[in-house]
Enzyme design. Sequence first.
Site, PDB file in Angstrom:
ATOM      1  N   CYS A  59       0.813  -1.222   0.000  1.00 46.84           N
ATOM      2  CA  CYS A  59       0.000   0.000   0.000  1.00 46.84           C
ATOM      3  C   CYS A  59       0.847   1.273   0.000  1.00 46.84           C
ATOM      4  O   CYS A  59       0.605   2.191  -0.792  1.00 46.84           O
ATOM      5  CB  CYS A  59      -1.012   0.000   1.141  1.00 46.84           C
ATOM      6  SG  CYS A  59      -0.317  -0.079   2.798  1.00 46.84           S
ATOM      7  N   HIS A 109      -2.993   0.768   6.988  1.00 43.58           N
ATOM      8  CA  HIS A 109      -3.218   0.678   5.544  1.00 43.58           C
ATOM      9  C   HIS A 109      -3.403   2.082   5.000  1.00 43.58           C
ATOM     10  O   HIS A 109      -3.992   2.934   5.672  1.00 43.58           O
ATOM     11  CB  HIS A 109      -4.464  -0.181   5.278  1.00 43.58           C
ATOM     12  CG  HIS A 109      -4.681  -0.515   3.839  1.00 43.58           C
ATOM     13  ND1 HIS A 109      -3.793  -1.256   3.109  1.00 43.58           N
ATOM     14  CD2 HIS A 109      -5.695  -0.196   2.999  1.00 43.58           C
ATOM     15  CE1 HIS A 109      -4.252  -1.396   1.872  1.00 43.58           C
ATOM     16  NE2 HIS A 109      -5.398  -0.755   1.779  1.00 43.58           N
ATOM     17  N   HIS A 121      -5.988   1.594  -3.794  1.00 40.53           N
ATOM     18  CA  HIS A 121      -5.076   1.028  -2.798  1.00 40.53           C
ATOM     19  C   HIS A 121      -4.632  -0.358  -3.233  1.00 40.53           C
ATOM     20  O   HIS A 121      -5.158  -0.920  -4.198  1.00 40.53           O
ATOM     21  CB  HIS A 121      -5.736   0.987  -1.408  1.00 40.53           C
ATOM     22  CG  HIS A 121      -6.937   0.097  -1.335  1.00 40.53           C
ATOM     23  ND1 HIS A 121      -6.980  -1.015  -0.538  1.00 40.53           N
ATOM     24  CD2 HIS A 121      -8.152   0.144  -1.950  1.00 40.53           C
ATOM     25  CE1 HIS A 121      -8.162  -1.599  -0.649  1.00 40.53           C
ATOM     26  NE2 HIS A 121      -8.888  -0.919  -1.503  1.00 40.53           N
TER      27      HIS A 121
END
Length: 161
Positions: A59, A109, A121
């Site tokens: 990510c 994240h 993402h």
Amino acid sequence: MSLNGDVEDGEQEDAAMTQDSLESVEDVPSVSDIVLAQYEDWQGVRYRPGGTDYRGVDCSGLVQAIFRDAFEVDLPRSSTDQARLGEAVPKGDIRPGDLLYFIDRGRKHVGVAVNDRQFIHASRRKGVIISKFEGYWSKRLIRVRRILDEKDQDALMRKGG
């Protein structure tokens, strides 16, 4: 315009130049368009911990690559260091290009906002995807950071992306 209602030559030229200017402004991509173009490049690339390229990306590696390639902004490699940059933004004021931080199954994240409803993402299960904020992700959003300020966005508009 003359007294009898006819358009003078100079006014026609001004109107034509204004129309040309408006048409060229419409051709300039928005930040959202730029992020979506990055998605087209990265779509389906698999998730790989520590990855930073098309063979696999995590990510924060994806966020770093998007900002480098699309906005010519060098971000740190880790999401923790990325989160120290820019300015804090209220969750209700998300704009395209904002960095979105989540806690997902106990892990940090990060993704990039496409608009106020979607973000790009690197999913551990699906690779690089676009997700909606509704439901699952909206409950896990913990922070929004704005890296691109209005001056940066204006400069992008002048450069044409």
